[in-house]
Design an enzyme around this catalytic site. Structure first.
Site, mmCIF file in Angstrom:
data_model
loop_
_atom_site.group_PDB
_atom_site.id
_atom_site.type_symbol
_atom_site.label_atom_id
_atom_site.label_comp_id
_atom_site.label_asym_id
_atom_site.label_seq_id
_atom_site.Cartn_x
_atom_site.Cartn_y
_atom_site.Cartn_z
ATOM 1 C CE LYS A 135 41.165 20.257 30.197
ATOM 2 N NZ LYS A 135 41.892 19.966 29.026
ATOM 3 N N GLY A 138 53.904 7.810 28.898
ATOM 4 C CA GLY A 138 52.817 7.158 28.807
ATOM 5 C C GLY A 138 52.303 7.050 27.494
HETATM 6 P P1 NAD Z 1 49.719 9.454 30.463
HETATM 7 O O1 NAD Z 1 49.107 9.563 31.712
HETATM 8 O O2 NAD Z 1 49.317 8.311 29.626
HETATM 9 O O3 NAD Z 1 51.387 9.358 30.546
HETATM 10 C C1 NAD Z 1 51.902 10.022 31.758
HETATM 11 C C2 NAD Z 1 53.319 9.120 31.919
HETATM 12 O O4 NAD Z 1 53.871 10.107 32.785
HETATM 13 C C3 NAD Z 1 52.498 7.970 32.780
HETATM 14 O O5 NAD Z 1 53.508 6.845 32.486
HETATM 15 C C4 NAD Z 1 53.048 8.533 34.309
HETATM 16 O O6 NAD Z 1 53.441 7.246 35.045
HETATM 17 C C5 NAD Z 1 54.312 9.242 34.196
HETATM 18 N N1 NAD Z 1 54.668 10.191 35.185
HETATM 19 C C6 NAD Z 1 53.918 10.808 36.073
HETATM 20 N N2 NAD Z 1 54.635 11.441 36.845
HETATM 21 C C7 NAD Z 1 55.972 11.327 36.877
HETATM 22 C C8 NAD Z 1 57.150 11.933 37.051
HETATM 23 N N3 NAD Z 1 57.008 12.551 38.331
HETATM 24 N N4 NAD Z 1 58.399 11.491 36.543
HETATM 25 C C9 NAD Z 1 58.167 10.719 35.413
HETATM 26 N N5 NAD Z 1 57.209 10.103 34.916
HETATM 27 C C10 NAD Z 1 55.982 10.332 35.540
HETATM 28 O O7 NAD Z 1 49.660 10.853 29.758
HETATM 29 P P2 NAD Z 1 49.705 11.203 28.404
HETATM 30 O O8 NAD Z 1 48.249 11.321 27.570
HETATM 31 O O9 NAD Z 1 50.724 10.616 27.747
HETATM 32 O O10 NAD Z 1 49.953 12.846 28.267
HETATM 33 C C11 NAD Z 1 51.336 13.094 29.006
HETATM 34 C C12 NAD Z 1 51.056 14.969 29.257
HETATM 35 O O11 NAD Z 1 50.801 15.426 27.931
HETATM 36 C C13 NAD Z 1 50.227 15.192 30.184
HETATM 37 O O12 NAD Z 1 50.571 16.178 30.826
HETATM 38 C C14 NAD Z 1 48.951 15.587 29.036
HETATM 39 O O13 NAD Z 1 48.248 16.830 29.857
HETATM 40 C C15 NAD Z 1 49.732 16.256 28.070
HETATM 41 N N6 NAD Z 1 48.847 16.104 26.789
HETATM 42 C C16 NAD Z 1 48.315 14.855 26.436
HETATM 43 C C17 NAD Z 1 47.632 14.940 25.126
HETATM 44 C C18 NAD Z 1 46.912 13.674 24.544
HETATM 45 O O14 NAD Z 1 46.650 13.639 23.526
HETATM 46 N N7 NAD Z 1 47.151 12.292 25.469
HETATM 47 C C19 NAD Z 1 47.426 16.271 24.402
HETATM 48 C C20 NAD Z 1 48.055 17.263 24.895
HETATM 49 C C21 NAD Z 1 48.549 17.207 26.183
#
Ligand code: NAD
Length: 367
Positions: free
Chosen positions: A94, A196
């Site tokens: 990373k 999200g």
């Molecule tokens: P994103 O940033 O698009 O969505 C996250 C959402 O969570 C946002 O809408 C934000 O407003 C909301 N949020 C933040 N704090 C919050 C809280 N306290 N309570 C409620 N909602 C809150 O991120 P994403 O791409 O949807 O990823 C979501 C999670 O999954 C992250 O932790 C990311 O590391 C993990 N992840 C994502 C992927 C991927 O392919 N995008 C892959 C593996 C892991």
């Protein structure tokens, strides 16, 4: 006195890298600095036994260098186990760039970072993470081939979130099968925290199966958009942890499974996308086990994104990515059974599968 007998803050003073709590036999930690562009980055290569270390680059306004170092060490280690448990021939790595992506990210800074990635000769392959866009990966590609997550126009797989959501959905269904005897989600009360990129795609799938879906998000506008688009419910209370529910799906932040929340939790199953959901892996995994809550390990079920980018290296398309991602169902079920049979947490069961793969390969390599 040796570093082994010195503890806590004292150890961190004399050993600010190897003495970090999150340092776990990382093979390489590379500090990258460039005066002209203002680049300050750290690349963490945790383990390359199974293959080159792959993991995204996160650009974040860290409050201190030690916070950034801690993050890169923790995240790169997580990638080792995510790829290993998923059966990919990849190691864990990373990178973090210190700075505000909205203010400090420039094309020059990205290119310089790409040159540092290139200097590692393919030992580390970078990709997108928080603060990065597909366009940044395309730009980095102009100075190094060691990058994935490119745009479709540049031969990449585009947005990984729908496939990540599909893997989470598979893991959720497997955990439901284990807990309830059926993987049918119809009528199940499911709370999705964070709607999200991944959360939205997950909501779409579980709603299509007629689950009773509740959502929460700190972004009010987005939450209302998701409610109106998919006809789901916004959770109106202040905390939903103690609400009676079948499934809790953390799709926002890490560490939401901690001393405070586990005590309150009424969910029977936990399955979500967020990384590092257990605040303290062993302790909180064990608390969930004691409460009889079925926890689908995050690093196992959120691997759809890495399965997808792996296709850029091994030249497979969306069909193969989907097939591999659907297999998360079988792996999750197997791991939940192993945890029950061996009286260990589901996290430990998944970790053991990953570690066994690494150990076998290491032996084969005579390392
Ligand atoms: P994103 O940033 O698009 O969505 C996250 C959402 O969570 C946002 O809408 C934000 O407003 C909301 N949020 C933040 N704090 C919050 C809280 N306290 N309570 C409620 N909602 C809150 O991120 P994403 O791409 O949807 O990823 C979501 C999670 O999954 C992250 O932790 C990311 O590391 C993990 N992840 C994502 C992927 C991927 O392919 N995008 C892959 C593996 C892991």
């Amino acid at each position: 006195m040796t570093t082994e007998t010195i503890q806590g803050e004292d150890l961190q003073k004399i050993s600010p890298v190897f003495g970090q709590l999150s340092f776990d036999n990382h093979e390489q930690v590379v500090f990258c600095f460039d005066k002209d562009t203002g680049l300050k980055a750290i690349i963490g290569i945790h383990n390359t036994v199974l293959g080159p270390a792959l993991g995204g680059t996160r650009m974040w306004n860290y409050q201190s260098e030690s916070e950034a170092l801690n993050d890169v060490l923790r995240l790169s280690r997580g990638m080792t186990y995510k790829s290993a448990v998923t059966g990919l021939d990849l190691g864990g790595g990373k990178a973090v760039i210190i700075g505000n992506a909205k203010k400090h990210k420039t094309p020059e800074l990205m290119l310089k970072f790409g040159e540092f990635v290139h200097s590692l000769g393919g030992n580390y392959i970078t990709a997108e993470d928080v603060g990065m866009e597909t366009d940044d990966m395309d730009l980095i590609r102009t100075v190094t081939p060691h990058v994935v997550g490119l745009s479709e126009a540049k031969g990449g797989k585009g947005n990984p979130s729908p496939i990540t959501a599909h893997g989470v959905y598979m893991g959720m269904k497997a955990a439901a099968k284990f807990a309830f005897g059926t993987d049918n989600l119809k009528g199940r009360k499911i709370y999705v925290q964070g709607v999200g990129h991944v959360g939205e795609n997950l909501v779409k799938k579980i709603k299509a199966e007629d689950a009773e879906v509740f959502i929460s998000d700190i972004n009010q506008e987005r939450m209302e958009m998701i409610r109106d688009t998919y006809d789901v419910n916004i959770y109106e209370g202040t905390t939903f942890y103690d609400e009676p529910m079948d499934i809790y799906s953390p799709c926002a932040l890490g560490a939401t499974l901690n001393d405070k929340t586990i005590g309150m939790l009424k969910a029977k199953v936990i399955a979500g996308a967020a990384n590092n959901q257990l605040a303290v892996e062993h302790k909180h995994g064990e608390m969930l086990r004691q409460k009889g809550i079925v926890y689908a390990p995050d690093f196992l079920i959120n691997a759809g994104g890495i399965i997808n980018v792996y296709g850029e290296i091994h030249n497979y398309g969306l069909d193969e990515s989907m097939r591999r991602t659907e297999n998360i169902y079988n792996t999750t079920l197997e791991i939940l059974k192993q945890s029950e049979e061996n009286n260990i947490t589901t996290y430990q069961a998944a970790f053991q599968v990953a570690q066994n793969r690494i150990d076998a390969k290491r032996k084969e390599q005579g390392r």
